[in-house]
Write an enzyme that holds these catalytic residues in place. Structure first.
Site, short mmCIF file in Angstrom:
data_model
loop_
_atom_site.label_atom_id
_atom_site.label_comp_id
_atom_site.label_asym_id
_atom_site.label_seq_id
_atom_site.Cartn_x
_atom_site.Cartn_y
_atom_site.Cartn_z
N GLY A 99 -35.92 -4.25 4.35
CA GLY A 99 -37.28 -4.12 3.84
C GLY A 99 -38.23 -5.04 4.57
N GLY A 147 -32.50 -3.36 2.83
CA GLY A 147 -33.18 -2.12 2.45
C GLY A 147 -32.64 -0.88 3.14
CD GLU A 170 -29.80 -8.69 1.10
OE1 GLU A 170 -30.19 -7.56 1.45
OE2 GLU A 170 -28.60 -9.02 1.12
CG ASP A 178 -32.67 -6.14 -3.01
OD1 ASP A 178 -32.17 -6.24 -1.87
OD2 ASP A 178 -33.87 -5.86 -3.19
#
Length: 387
Positions: A99, A147, A170, A178
């Site tokens: 992301g 992402g 992350e 996530d």
């Protein structure tokens, strides 16, 4: 839900400017796929094709891209003439490296709503992929992280190549794995998912298949032919698509004989990463003392202590949750990270100043209290993610 209703629902969630942006993008797409757009959406044969088109930034996923992909998936899902959805990246380096973290960090510092909207819409998209009624084929050729994993791992088919590089890194930037990491990671063999989540270990090529993240392996040079054959299928069922992917998979000989990179360490991983707390995992790694254990200890010591504790609990809870429950939990965690210190510090150290020396607060695992971690998991009332 009818496609029009699905599109209307997401449009109603957007502010007027973004709504206009999405509508204009649809108008543009209906004429032709603009090769300069960040995401290309086109229909070829019986296939809807999504192409992430930001090769200079490794096809990083931006908020406008999410806003365009979601309603298109919903439209294709309801279209009787669309039999499958293919997602791929432009260029040879990346499927999607993650992301647009920098934009989120800037927004957080400025008190901008993007810190809520990005994750909310991204997770709604992840869920749409996980529940998609049409077969969904992700060609994960090149870097696939964060992402990018969310855009692929929840779909029916994930095709890795010799160029695939997978990681969930992350914890190194004060976040947690996530995009549904709490769902797919604890479901990998033994404690492999916990190991990947906490250390950010990178898997390459066929190892992505052997880990259970990819479903098929095909040499990158064969992808254009595979895509052509997928498009040419006449009213295919999921089984027809699986058969075609299998036929390419069995012909791929690259690294076929090589054993899984973590094979020799799996016994240790399963034992060391089965501890109930981060402190216990660290203690077990120290006690083990093998070169492998010491290397993992060095890696873990560089990560955000807060992120490590959040991640371990995220995976433990996610192991028995549905994808929807996991994404709701993860949205709560993102908002805790946005309120905190480590995410902004991690982005500074890794992406802005690039000194690779983040100063985490708290700086040690034992300083991150159970009460603080509990607080990160608390419901957000009206602000909770609704799927």
């Amino acid at each position: 839900m009818r496609s029009g209703a699905a599109s209307t629902q997401i449009l109603s969630r957007l502010n007027p400017f973004n709504r206009l942006q999405v509508i204009l993008q649809h108008l543009k797409m209906s004429k032709n796929a603009d090769s300069t757009a960040d995401v290309l959406l086109e229909k070829r044969g019986g296939a809807g094709i999504i192409t992430l088109n930001r090769p200079k930034v490794l096809n990083a996923l931006s908020f406008p891209m999410i806003q365009q992909i979601y309603p298109q998936i919903k439209t294709w899902e309801q279209d009787p003439e669309t039999f499958l959805i293919i997602i791929k990246g432009t260029g040879e380096k990346a499927f999607c490296a993650g992301g647009d973290i920098l934009a989120i960090s800037d927004a957080g510092k400025a008190g901008d709503r993007l810190t809520q909207d990005f994750f909310r819409e991204e997770y709604i998209l992840n869920n749409a992929i996980g529940t998609c009624k049409k077969p969904y084929v992700a060609l994960i050729d090149g870097i696939t992280m964060g992402g990018g994993v969310g855009l692929s791992v929840h779909g029916h088919f994930r095709v890795a190549t010799e160029r695939t590089l997978f990681a969930m890194p992350e914890t190194a930037i004060g976040l947690f794995p996530d995009v549904g990491g709490g769902y797919f990671l604890p479901r990998l063999s033994g404690k492999l998912g916990y190991f990947l989540a906490l250390t950010g270990f990178r898997l390459k090529g066929r190892d992505v298949l052997k880990a259970g993240i990819a479903t098929h392996f095909v040499e990158s040079e064969k992808l254009p032919a595979l895509e052509k054959d997928l498009i040419a299928l006449k009213s295919p069922s999921t089984e027809n698509i699986a058969d075609l992917l299998n036929s390419y998979h069995v012909k791929s000989k690259v690294d076929q004989e090589k054993e899984f990179v973590l094979d020799e360490h799996m016994e240790k991983i399963n034992s060391l990463f089965s501890a109930n707390s981060m402190e216990e995992i660290v203690k077990k790694l120290k006690q083990d003392g093998s070169p492998f254990a010491i290397k993992q200890l060095e890696t873990i010591n560089k990560m955000s202590p807060t992120s490590l504790k959040m991640t371990l609990r995220q995976l433990k809870e996610g192991a028995s949750m549905s994808l929807q429950e996991v994404l709701t939990m993860e949205y709560r965690l993102t908002q805790a990270c946005m309120r905190g210190h480590d995410f902004y510090e991690g982005v500074r150290a890794v992406l802005i100043d690039k000194d690779q020396s983040p100063r985490w607060k708290p700086a040690a695992l034992e300083e991150v209290s159970d009460e603080f971690v509990d607080d990160c998991f608390k419901p957000l009332g009206n602000n909770d993610l609704k799927l």
